[in-house]
Design an enzyme around this catalytic site. Structure first.
Site, short mmCIF file in Angstrom:
data_model
loop_
_atom_site.label_atom_id
_atom_site.label_comp_id
_atom_site.label_asym_id
_atom_site.label_seq_id
_atom_site.Cartn_x
_atom_site.Cartn_y
_atom_site.Cartn_z
N CYS A 51 14.17 0.70 2.59
CA CYS A 51 13.30 -0.33 1.99
C CYS A 51 11.96 0.25 1.56
CB CYS A 51 13.07 -1.46 2.98
SG CYS A 51 14.59 -2.23 3.53
N HIS A 79 6.21 -5.03 2.01
CA HIS A 79 7.67 -5.16 1.96
C HIS A 79 8.04 -6.53 2.53
CE1 HIS A 79 11.84 -4.63 2.31
NE2 HIS A 79 11.87 -4.38 3.61
N ASN A 138 15.26 -10.19 2.09
CA ASN A 138 14.85 -8.79 2.02
C ASN A 138 15.69 -8.08 0.94
OD1 ASN A 138 14.44 -6.08 2.44
ND2 ASN A 138 14.62 -6.17 4.67
#
Ligand code: COA
Length: 382
Positions: free
Chosen positions: A114, A254, A284
């Site tokens: 990520c 994030h 996500n």
């Protein structure tokens, strides 16, 4: 002369299908209330079976090029971050290069979980500042739904599909990417991984039976790591840029879990209004989360000319990264009649298709490329 690297184009693509928390209530032992209260997520997107990471990436990239006013042939480098590539090899960046018709561009994939988009942006900025490249397309694209185990409530509710892209360009104007901090701790690799499919555990009936081709995660450990990593990386990047926390107008973290974002924000002494959050809509998106959030922050007018913006991420690896930047002049997409945009998009796509055909037929590819100023088909060298 000092070269700086500015974001001059941005774009996103989110697949159409929306998966609500209620959808997961029907699949696994979970509840809308649990997902909302523990993560902040209300819904996420899932790619159509005919879509894949490169097709999401290409759509985001077209939009970013459109905003930047560039044709694909002006791109020098494509840096694509993903953990869900189209193939193990060739890299997805090459698929994207071909689809765009960016035939002057070098291309490579970057896998930092990520954190990947922020890693890629930092690498691209350094390559621009060194004078090696002028226009770099940085893409974060993910089709997480292809590696999620829809019988594992620990993971399947958390992730979604999508892509975001920026064009990073060399400039003599001050500002742009000011500082970056990249970090890694490989000893934590087992906390978040897709165990099989690589050379350590190639696909076998056993790996399939044990569902080892799906995401496995120790959520609690990743949670603790995430807050510390985001706090530390943010502080370091801000300091390296010669700034103080109060100078930061907006943090784009994030988007994994709203509780992680607010805990890190609290550690940094940042009020919630200076933290950008859209995890409720997309879950996500792994490496796609920050570029998508950046696009939406711009669309919502949350970034103004000369603002200081911090991008900060954590992810598989384990990895973490932060980039401090000063936004340039361009904060909105230029008002352009819809038909002009449609004509340009059509022309770019037609040119990419013709180039592909020409290349396969062994023709000189530049001869097929319409000049970006609209002079029609140029016959270079003829
Ligand atoms: N629905 C209901 N219960 C769930 C669930 C779900 N979707 N997912 C997990 N649980 C259960 C677990 O099985 C566990 O049950 P147990 O105690 O009976 O074993 C319990 O919830 C865990 O609860 P808790 O520890 O309080 O959860 P949490 O507050 O830590 O939240 C996460 C769990 C996964 C949301 C959180 O740890 C997290 O966000 N971690 C980081 C994940 C992440 O960001 N990953 C991506 C990195 S890029």
């Amino acid at each position: 002369m000092t070269i700086s690297a500015h974001i001059v184009g941005w774009g996103k693509y989110l697949p159409k299908e929306v998966l609500t928390n209620e959808y997961f209530e029907r699949l696994v032992d979970t509840s809308d209330d649990w997902i909302r209260s523990r993560t902040g997520i209300l819904e996420r997107r899932r790619a159509h079976p005919k879509e894949h990471t490169s097709s999401l990436a290409v759509k985001a990239a077209w939009s970013a090029l459109e905003v930047a006013g560039l044709s694909p042939r002006q791109v020098d480098l494509i840096l694509l971050s993903t953990i869900t590539p189209d193939y193990i090899f060739p890299g997805t960046a090459y698929v994207v290069q071909d689809a765009l018709g960016a035939f002057h561009a070098a291309a490579f994939d970057l896998n930092a979980g990520c954190t990947g988009f922020v890693y890629a942006l930092a690498v691209a900025a350094d390559m621009i500042k060194s004078g090696s490249y002028r226009n770099v397309l940085v893409i974060g694209a993910e089709t997480m739904s292809r590696i999620l185990d829809y019988s594992d409530r620990n993971t399947c509710v958390l992730f979604g599909d999508g892509a975001g892209a920026v064009v990073l360009q060399a400039s003599e104007q001050p500002g742009g990417i000011l500082a970056s901090v990249l970090g890694a701790d490989g000893s934590g690799g087992g906390l978040l991984q897709q165990p099989a499919g690589g050379t350590r555990h190639p696909a076998t009936p056993e790996t399939i039976e044990h569902r080892l081709h799906f995401v496995k995660m120790n959520g609690n450990e990743v949670y603790k790591f995430a807050i510390n990593a985001m706090t530390k990386a943010s502080k370091e990047a801000i300091q390296k840029a010669g700034l103080a926390i109060d100078d930061i107008d907006l943090v784009i973290p994030h988007q994994a879990n709203v509780r992680i974002i607010h805990s890190a924000g609290k550690n940094l002494g940042l009020p919630p209004e200076r933290l950008y959050v859209n995890v409720e809509r997309y879950g996500n998106i792994s490496t796609g989360s920050i570029p998508v959030a950046l696009c939406e922050a711009l669309e919502e007018g949350r970034i103004q000319a000369n603002d200081h913006v911090l991008l900060v991420a954590f992810g598989a690896g384990l990895s973490w990264a932060a980039v401090a930047l000063q936004w340039g002049d361009k904060t909105t997409v230029a008002e352009r009649p819809w038909w002009k945009t449609a004509v340009r998009t059509l022309r770019n796509r037609q040119a990419a298709a013709m180039q592909s055909v020409a290349k396969r037929a062994g023709r000189k590819i530049d001869a097929w490329w319409p000049h970006r100023n609209g002079n029609g088909v140029e016959k270079n060298g003829e």
